[in-house]
Write an enzyme that holds these catalytic residues in place. Sequence first.
Site, PDB file in Angstrom:
ATOM      1  N   TRP A  25      15.715  34.275  -0.490  1.00  0.00           N
ATOM      2  CA  TRP A  25      15.986  33.369   0.645  1.00  0.00           C
ATOM      3  C   TRP A  25      15.406  33.973   1.911  1.00  0.00           C
ATOM      4  CZ3 TRP A  25      19.522  29.196   2.041  1.00  0.00           C
ATOM      5  CH2 TRP A  25      19.948  28.460   0.922  1.00  0.00           C
ATOM      6  N   TRP A  60      23.831  36.522  -2.848  1.00  0.00           N
ATOM      7  CA  TRP A  60      25.003  36.488  -3.731  1.00  0.00           C
ATOM      8  C   TRP A  60      24.728  37.263  -5.022  1.00  0.00           C
ATOM      9  CZ3 TRP A  60      30.042  34.973  -3.703  1.00  0.00           C
ATOM     10  CH2 TRP A  60      30.675  34.791  -4.948  1.00  0.00           C
ATOM     11  N   LEU A 117      20.962  36.623   5.480  1.00  0.00           N
ATOM     12  CA  LEU A 117      21.922  35.514   5.540  1.00  0.00           C
ATOM     13  C   LEU A 117      21.897  34.963   6.959  1.00  0.00           C
ATOM     14  CD1 LEU A 117      24.792  37.135   3.485  1.00  0.00           C
ATOM     15  CD2 LEU A 117      23.882  34.856   3.033  1.00  0.00           C
ATOM     16  N   ILE A 118      21.556  33.681   7.091  1.00  0.00           N
ATOM     17  CA  ILE A 118      21.508  33.055   8.420  1.00  0.00           C
ATOM     18  C   ILE A 118      22.599  31.993   8.474  1.00  0.00           C
ATOM     19  CG2 ILE A 118      20.113  31.740  10.065  1.00  0.00           C
ATOM     20  CD1 ILE A 118      17.605  32.977   8.843  1.00  0.00           C
ATOM     21  N   THR A 122      28.142  25.511   7.738  1.00  0.00           N
ATOM     22  CA  THR A 122      29.387  25.618   6.934  1.00  0.00           C
ATOM     23  C   THR A 122      29.846  27.074   6.850  1.00  0.00           C
ATOM     24  OG1 THR A 122      28.213  26.073   4.875  1.00  0.00           O
ATOM     25  CG2 THR A 122      28.484  23.747   5.502  1.00  0.00           C
ATOM     26  N   HIS A 124      29.738  28.754   4.171  1.00  0.00           N
ATOM     27  CA  HIS A 124      29.025  29.362   3.038  1.00  0.00           C
ATOM     28  C   HIS A 124      28.581  30.787   3.391  1.00  0.00           C
ATOM     29  CE1 HIS A 124      27.231  28.892  -0.819  1.00  0.00           C
ATOM     30  NE2 HIS A 124      25.991  28.939  -0.403  1.00  0.00           N
ATOM     31  N   ARG A 163      15.390  41.637  14.118  1.00  0.00           N
ATOM     32  CA  ARG A 163      15.841  42.762  13.270  1.00  0.00           C
ATOM     33  C   ARG A 163      14.865  43.065  12.145  1.00  0.00           C
ATOM     34  NH1 ARG A 163      19.277  40.469  16.097  1.00  0.00           N
ATOM     35  NH2 ARG A 163      21.193  41.463  16.877  1.00  0.00           N
TER      36      ARG A 163
HETATM   37  O1  LIG Z   1      23.071  29.786   1.854  1.00  0.00           O
HETATM   38  N1  LIG Z   1      22.348  30.575   2.424  1.00  0.00           N
HETATM   39  C1  LIG Z   1      21.816  31.738   1.903  1.00  0.00           C
HETATM   40  C2  LIG Z   1      21.864  32.092   0.543  1.00  0.00           C
HETATM   41  N2  LIG Z   1      22.437  31.271  -0.367  1.00  0.00           N
HETATM   42  C3  LIG Z   1      22.215  31.371  -1.803  1.00  0.00           C
HETATM   43  C4  LIG Z   1      23.175  32.315  -2.501  1.00  0.00           C
HETATM   44  O2  LIG Z   1      22.900  33.659  -2.132  1.00  0.00           O
HETATM   45  C5  LIG Z   1      23.034  32.187  -4.021  1.00  0.00           C
HETATM   46  O3  LIG Z   1      21.721  32.538  -4.392  1.00  0.00           O
HETATM   47  C6  LIG Z   1      23.331  30.793  -4.510  1.00  0.00           C
HETATM   48  O4  LIG Z   1      24.607  30.379  -4.014  1.00  0.00           O
HETATM   49  C7  LIG Z   1      23.335  30.693  -6.045  1.00  0.00           C
HETATM   50  O5  LIG Z   1      24.260  31.608  -6.581  1.00  0.00           O
HETATM   51  N3  LIG Z   1      21.344  33.292   0.120  1.00  0.00           N
HETATM   52  C8  LIG Z   1      20.760  34.133   1.020  1.00  0.00           C
HETATM   53  O6  LIG Z   1      20.286  35.224   0.634  1.00  0.00           O
HETATM   54  N4  LIG Z   1      20.683  33.802   2.351  1.00  0.00           N
HETATM   55  C9  LIG Z   1      21.189  32.649   2.825  1.00  0.00           C
HETATM   56  O7  LIG Z   1      21.109  32.401   4.054  1.00  0.00           O
END
Ligand SMILES: O=Nc1c(NC[C@H](O)[C@H](O)[C@H](O)CO)[nH]c(=O)[nH]c1=O
Length: 190
Positions: A25, A60, A117-118, A122, A124, A163
């Site tokens: 991501w 994640w 992660l941005i 939500t 999330h 960063r």
């Molecule tokens: O939502 N935003 C982001 C994100 N979501 C996906 C998550 O990490 C995972 O891959 C999925 O939920 C599937 O399991 N993952 C990131 O690294 N940066 C983000 O900014």
Amino acid sequence: MYLKGPSPQHHDGSGLRVAIVHARWNETIIEPLVAGAKEKLLAAGVKESNIVVQSCPGSWELPIAVQRLISASQIQSNTTGAPSATDLLAASTSDLTSLSTSSSSGPFDAVIAVGVLIKGETMHFEYIADAAVHGLMRVQLDTGIPVILGILTVLNEEQAKARAGVDGKGHNHGEDWGSAAVEMGVKRQE
Ligand SMILES: O=Nc1c(NC[C@H](O)[C@H](O)[C@H](O)CO)[nH]c(=O)[nH]c1=O
């Protein structure tokens, strides 16, 4: 005295084997972060063949990807040239294009986990950030292998660029993570 970043130390990384596991991501930010970390590893003497880079979908997945890589690397393999057991197992958790086949094999001295992660609209962001950070801490304590926290948790793209040292602004935090990996890897061997 230093404000913020750790006061620098010099450590010889020539005997280290280090992995960089990065999420895919926000790759325009991930790429300079990974490059900055790798640059510092090489500058400290870590051999290119002892740097393994692999990816996973998002932040994640970083804890499980790092844990599987560490577990696989603790299976000693004597293969040279061909993908080691580490690389083959890692490939199952990442796309092959991101795989760098190290000619050496064996346990890692440190792993750098990189994610961006941005904050969106939500919650999330908060849940992933919290789970990934705690997950990586658990992996390093469970395995005894230093896992460098390379997850940017930012509120907007501008903060992320600053960063990663993008557009000539700010400081590339990937460099700090590379230096931390060398220091912790050397101390693990002591
Ligand atoms: O939502 N935003 C982001 C994100 N979501 C996906 C998550 O990490 C995972 O891959 C999925 O939920 C599937 O399991 N993952 C990131 O690294 N940066 C983000 O900014």
